[in-house]
Design an enzyme around this catalytic site. Structure first.
Site, mmCIF file in Angstrom:
data_model
loop_
_atom_site.group_PDB
_atom_site.id
_atom_site.type_symbol
_atom_site.label_atom_id
_atom_site.label_comp_id
_atom_site.label_asym_id
_atom_site.label_seq_id
_atom_site.Cartn_x
_atom_site.Cartn_y
_atom_site.Cartn_z
ATOM 1 N N ASP A 96 -3.409 -17.805 1.749
ATOM 2 C CA ASP A 96 -4.570 -18.430 1.104
ATOM 3 C C ASP A 96 -5.163 -19.509 2.012
ATOM 4 O O ASP A 96 -6.385 -19.635 2.153
ATOM 5 C CB ASP A 96 -4.210 -18.989 -0.285
ATOM 6 C CG ASP A 96 -2.886 -19.727 -0.304
ATOM 7 O OD1 ASP A 96 -2.113 -19.618 0.662
ATOM 8 O OD2 ASP A 96 -2.615 -20.432 -1.294
ATOM 9 N N ASP A 126 -11.152 -8.237 7.880
ATOM 10 C CA ASP A 126 -12.552 -8.051 7.477
ATOM 11 C C ASP A 126 -13.282 -9.388 7.424
ATOM 12 O O ASP A 126 -14.433 -9.503 7.845
ATOM 13 C CB ASP A 126 -12.634 -7.385 6.096
ATOM 14 C CG ASP A 126 -12.817 -5.874 6.217
ATOM 15 O OD1 ASP A 126 -12.548 -5.341 7.313
ATOM 16 O OD2 ASP A 126 -13.222 -5.236 5.235
ATOM 17 N N LYS A 128 3.155 -15.304 2.594
ATOM 18 C CA LYS A 128 3.039 -16.037 1.327
ATOM 19 C C LYS A 128 4.469 -16.346 0.889
ATOM 20 O O LYS A 128 4.900 -15.986 -0.202
ATOM 21 C CB LYS A 128 2.279 -15.149 0.319
ATOM 22 C CG LYS A 128 1.925 -15.811 -0.997
ATOM 23 C CD LYS A 128 0.800 -16.823 -0.889
ATOM 24 C CE LYS A 128 0.577 -17.488 -2.238
ATOM 25 N NZ LYS A 128 -0.284 -18.672 -2.166
ATOM 26 N N TYR A 163 0.823 -1.220 0.000
ATOM 27 C CA TYR A 163 0.000 0.000 0.000
ATOM 28 C C TYR A 163 0.856 1.269 0.000
ATOM 29 O O TYR A 163 0.374 2.347 -0.342
ATOM 30 C CB TYR A 163 -0.932 0.039 1.219
ATOM 31 C CG TYR A 163 -2.018 -1.023 1.212
ATOM 32 C CD1 TYR A 163 -2.266 -1.790 0.081
ATOM 33 C CD2 TYR A 163 -2.800 -1.240 2.331
ATOM 34 C CE1 TYR A 163 -3.246 -2.764 0.076
ATOM 35 C CE2 TYR A 163 -3.796 -2.211 2.333
ATOM 36 C CZ TYR A 163 -4.006 -2.973 1.204
ATOM 37 O OH TYR A 163 -4.986 -3.930 1.207
ATOM 38 N N ASP A 182 -5.520 -6.614 6.000
ATOM 39 C CA ASP A 182 -6.694 -5.858 5.570
ATOM 40 C C ASP A 182 -7.814 -6.842 5.217
ATOM 41 O O ASP A 182 -8.959 -6.719 5.676
ATOM 42 C CB ASP A 182 -6.286 -5.026 4.337
ATOM 43 C CG ASP A 182 -7.337 -4.024 3.921
ATOM 44 O OD1 ASP A 182 -8.359 -3.909 4.607
ATOM 45 O OD2 ASP A 182 -7.134 -3.357 2.889
#
Ligand code: NAD
Length: 354
Positions: free
Chosen positions: A221, A249, A189, A138, A245
């Site tokens: 994942d 959620d 990852k 980001y 992020d």
């Protein structure tokens, strides 16, 4: 304990008022709190032409913790980006170095039916997700859009983490795990990404300083899948900005109600900004229907993480559970048979339950 209270817009002032009432009740029992309020977001733009005025930032800097409501509203949507209410949150994070975002996702037994998953899968779920907040793809440079030689456009971003950035969020993760059941799962990852390879190496090194904490690693994942399959296997999850992020959620939605979930953003010294995960809900503002429990639980997190007042935090959480147990519900969590109450009554009920 000096607290800067920034109510903000929409339902912000209504829900923050309930949290202050709860803190006030604890103060009567001897907790030494000093509370000062300042405008933020659209409310600050209205009076000072800036969503984060210098005086508000100064108050936030000088305080030991910040209790934040929510910001935003349709009347500010046409303003230039720098003047929009939401810029206040980004400004506070940056100016105060708030790099660790803590999001608990806890299912209260009384609200287990609100989850989209079967009760037996989520019943007893109590996860804390730590998301790094100031680095990663980001913020990484270079980023942009460019035209390729063949005339096609290409967008690009850079995933990047320095060793020190990983180290400090890892420490925050281990410290949080120490306050809970001493299990930490680091999500990355690293089968594909160099950034994640470094992430895993550094987290593993930091683990040597926390002999009592059991560390595990999981690919993102798989973590997304496991959160749906068996969320109760997790206690504390620590991860980077983008993975966090998405996973935070996902985890919060397993609990079924946005009005119940608190959050914290901490700096290296556990100074923090505490806020509900939801926004300013302009559709229900001023109607005395908003659920104040996420904000009240944010105040509990503040006592636990910034002030080390675990006992006071536990008291607030137990009071919230008691009110739910008695069948009191705001509209967002209401089910037939329960007693529907407004924002103020819910706040009063928590104070009474304390
Ligand atoms: P929102 O979270 O404000 O509302 C989403 C839905 O949930 C709405 O139907 C709302 O009524 C409901 N809701 C939210 N909180 C509730 C509560 N405590 N009790 C009962 N119901 C509740 O998200 P949105 O509608 O996408 O955004 C509204 C504004 O909030 C926008 O301006 C957005 O930019 C801003 N926002 C601010 C923050 C923040 O301050 N941290 C976070 C997200 C969105």
């Amino acid at each position: 304990m000096k607290i800067a209270v920034l109510p903000g817009d929409g339902i912000g002032p209504e829900i923050v008022a309930q949290a202050i009432k709860v803190l006030g009740a604890l103060a009567k029992d001897g907790l030494k709190l000093e509370i000062e309020q300042a405008p933020v977001g659209g409310a600050a733009y209205d009076v000072a032409g800036d969503p984060l005025p210098a005086a508000t930032l100064k108050l936030a800097r000088e305080a030991d913790a910040i209790l934040f409501g929510a910001v935003g509203g349709w009347q500010y949507d046409q303003l230039p980006r720098a003047k929009r209410p939401e810029q206040a949150i980004l400004g506070l994070r940056k100016e105060l170095g708030l790099f660790a975002n803590l999001r608990p996702a806890k299912v209260f037994p009384q609200l287990v039916e609100a989850s989209s998953l079967r009760p037996e899968v989520v019943s007893g779920m109590d996860i804390l997700i730590l998301r790094e907040l100031t680095g990663d793809i980001y913020f990484g440079q270079p980023r942009g859009m460019r035209k390729l030689e063949n005339g096609e456009r290409e967008g690009f971003d850079t995933m990047r983490y320095s060793e020190s950035e990983i180290r400090r969020i890892a420490h925050a993760g281990f410290r949080a795990a120490m306050k809970r059941t001493k299990r930490l799962c680091s999500v990355d990852k690293c089968n594909v990404l160099e950034t994640s390879q470094l992430w895993r190496e550094v987290v593993t090194e930091v683990a040597l300083e926390y002999a009592g904490v059991e560390l595990s690693h999981m690919y993102v994942d798989n973590a997304a899948m496991q959160l749906l399959r068996d969320p109760k296997q997790f206690d504390v999850i620590v991860t980077g900005n983008m993975f966090g992020d998405i996973l935070s959620d996902e985890a919060s939605m397993l609990t079924g109600s946005i009005g119940m979930l608190p959050s914290a953003s901490l700096d290296a010294n556990n100074k923090g900004l505490y806020e509900p995960i939801h926004g300013s809900a302009p559709d229900i503002a001023g109607k005395d229907v908003a659920n104040p429990l996420a904000t009240i639980l944010s105040a509990a997190m503040m006592l636990r993480y910034s002030f080390n007042q675990d006992q006071a935090a536990n008291r607030i959480e137990a009071a919230v559970a008691k009110v739910l147990e008695r069948g009191l519900r705001t509209a967002d969590i209401h089910r037939p048979g329960a007693e529907k109450v407004g924002t103020v009554k819910m706040g009063d009920a928590v104070v009474a339950a304390l």
